[in-house]
Design a protein around this motif. Structure first.
Motif, mmCIF file in Angstrom:
data_model
loop_
_atom_site.group_PDB
_atom_site.id
_atom_site.type_symbol
_atom_site.label_atom_id
_atom_site.label_comp_id
_atom_site.label_asym_id
_atom_site.label_seq_id
_atom_site.Cartn_x
_atom_site.Cartn_y
_atom_site.Cartn_z
ATOM 1 N N GLY A 56 49.285 44.685 15.550
ATOM 2 C CA GLY A 56 50.450 45.328 16.139
ATOM 3 C C GLY A 56 51.670 44.448 16.003
ATOM 4 N N LYS A 57 52.717 44.802 16.719
ATOM 5 C CA LYS A 57 53.972 44.057 16.682
ATOM 6 C C LYS A 57 54.043 43.083 17.842
ATOM 7 C CE LYS A 57 56.734 47.650 14.415
ATOM 8 N NZ LYS A 57 57.971 48.472 14.501
ATOM 9 N N VAL A 109 48.913 37.661 15.987
ATOM 10 C CA VAL A 109 49.481 39.010 15.949
ATOM 11 C C VAL A 109 49.931 39.353 14.535
ATOM 12 C CG1 VAL A 109 51.170 40.566 16.993
ATOM 13 C CG2 VAL A 109 50.331 38.578 18.277
ATOM 14 N N GLU A 117 56.547 42.500 19.512
ATOM 15 C CA GLU A 117 57.356 43.096 20.577
ATOM 16 C C GLU A 117 56.496 43.802 21.621
ATOM 17 O OE1 GLU A 117 60.002 43.173 16.858
ATOM 18 O OE2 GLU A 117 57.870 43.234 17.369
ATOM 19 N N ASP A 118 55.270 44.161 21.264
ATOM 20 C CA ASP A 118 54.387 44.854 22.206
ATOM 21 C C ASP A 118 53.374 43.912 22.858
ATOM 22 O OD1 ASP A 118 55.612 47.288 21.516
ATOM 23 O OD2 ASP A 118 54.259 47.545 19.803
ATOM 24 N N LEU A 119 53.445 42.626 22.529
ATOM 25 C CA LEU A 119 52.457 41.676 23.031
ATOM 26 C C LEU A 119 52.738 41.304 24.481
ATOM 27 C CD1 LEU A 119 50.056 39.785 22.302
ATOM 28 C CD2 LEU A 119 51.766 38.049 21.705
ATOM 29 N N GLU A 120 51.677 41.246 25.272
ATOM 30 C CA GLU A 120 51.769 40.769 26.659
ATOM 31 C C GLU A 120 50.921 39.518 26.797
ATOM 32 O OE1 GLU A 120 50.813 43.768 29.484
ATOM 33 O OE2 GLU A 120 52.347 45.187 28.773
ATOM 34 N N PRO A 163 50.810 43.263 12.134
ATOM 35 C CA PRO A 163 50.605 44.700 11.944
ATOM 36 C C PRO A 163 49.538 45.009 10.906
ATOM 37 C CG PRO A 163 52.948 44.132 11.855
ATOM 38 C CD PRO A 163 52.178 42.851 11.789
ATOM 39 N N HIS A 197 62.913 38.318 19.723
ATOM 40 C CA HIS A 197 62.153 38.803 20.877
ATOM 41 C C HIS A 197 61.217 37.721 21.398
ATOM 42 C CE1 HIS A 197 59.684 41.403 23.420
ATOM 43 N NE2 HIS A 197 58.637 40.795 22.874
ATOM 44 N N SER A 207 61.491 36.436 25.148
ATOM 45 C CA SER A 207 60.544 37.043 26.081
ATOM 46 C C SER A 207 59.195 36.353 26.180
ATOM 47 C CB SER A 207 60.304 38.512 25.670
ATOM 48 O OG SER A 207 61.521 39.232 25.633
#
Length: 327
Positions: A86-87, A59, A89-92, A61, A120, A124
């Motif tokens: 991307g960030k 990951v 924080e948006d990773l699934e 940005p 994060h 998470s």
């Protein structure tokens, strides 16, 4: 954002690279799910896959992350790495990660989004018992005598090039710190740690620390040198301390406007703080010096990076003066 040349410099920085390689060798197991934060072109992600990871999420940005797809293909692991621009924080993830690895430092570990991203990821994305790399960073500081290293704040402000005095700007210039390099003989006292960042618990927010050291020789106190020791996993790490093998980071140099003379036994107190603001940090530093046996300091100077950014109010003042016919 970094260029590919920047990423290449990071990969060439062998003490850092070798430490991360060893940390991954010790933690990645067949079947591991690994996340690399700030992956760039994915060197550590590809290495994790080659070490047996079931799947890796790389990951960043930066668009350089897309170069990693070609690197993964050339190394035969493209089917086991997902590159995400991307960030974190948006990773699934399909399941919690066994290993999360990141190197988001600059000269010091205070890079944009560093603590937010790691906090994060820890809360998470990391599986119970999973490994977060790095484990901690210990930050050190020491008073320095090094006219050459601190020439940034003397030249040209004190030299009047072509007969033009620029001294008025120096009060602003010395409220900014920068990257540099000093050698151990420049230290006026042994360094001491002023802050420890434990990534098992650190959160985004202000960070401040203070140390007091005793000068071991006489000299001119030009400013403060700061650096970090990184522990990735137990027994594995690297440092950008003065005298250590050169890394991309260099040392952090915090200047003083009025460099005092100190004698052996003088107590030098150093306070450094960083507060997140918008896309970066506001920094403040305070240095006091107290002669041996004395109770009151003979030197006390404070700086704040907010005082090093006068251009907007200065421009407004000049425009106002011009509108009134001032020259």
């Amino acid at each position: 954002m970094y260029s590919l040349l920047d990423y290449g410099t990071m990969i060439r920085a062998t003490p850092r690279r070798d430490a991360y390689v060893e940390a991954l060798r010790r933690t990645v197991r067949p079947g591991s799910l690994v996340v690399e934060i700030g992956a760039g072109p994915g060197f550590f992600s590809v290495l994790a896959a080659k070490l047996g990871a079931e799947h890796v999420f790389a990951v960043d940005p930066d668009e350089a992350v897309h170069v990693g797809k070609a690197i993964a293909r050339d190394n035969g692991v493209a089917d086991r790495i997902t590159f995400v621009q991307g960030k974190v924080e948006d990773l699934e993830l399909p399941r919690p990660a066994d290993v999360i690895v990141a190197d988001l430092r600059g000269v010091l570990p205070f890079m944009q989004g560093h603590f937010t991203a790691l906090a994060h990821a820890r809360r998470s994305l990391l599986a119970p018992g999973g490994v977060l790399i790095p484990a901690r960073d210990t930050l050190w500081a020491a008073p320095v005598e090094d006219a050459e290293a601190f020439a940034t704040w003397a030249d040209p402000w004190l030299l009047s090039p072509e007969g033009v005095s620029l001294a008025a700007a120096r009060a602003f210039a010395v409220s900014a710190w920068t990257k540099g390099r000093v050698q151990p003989p420049a230290l006026l006292a042994p360094a001491r740690p002023w802050l420890t960042l434990d990534y098992a618990s650190v959160e985004a927010g202000p960070q401040i620390g203070r140390v007091e050291v005793e000068a071991t020789r006489c000299g001119v106190l030009h400013g403060v040198c700061a650096w970090f020791d990184a522990e990735l996993v137990p027994g594995v790490g690297f440092s950008n301390a003065p005298g250590s093998p050169p890394l991309i980071y260099g040392n952090a140099l915090f200047p003083l406007e009025h460099a005092p003379q100190v004698e052996p036994g003088a107590r030098v107190a150093i306070e450094i703080g960083a507060t997140p603001v918008n896309d970066g940090y506001d920094w403040k530093w305070r240095v006091t010096a107290t002669a041996a046996g004395a109770t009151e300091p003979f030197f006390d100077e404070r700086h704040h990076t907010m005082m090093g950014r006068p251009l907007a109010p200065l421009a407004k003042h000049l425009a106002k003066s011009t509108s009134k016919g001032a020259t």
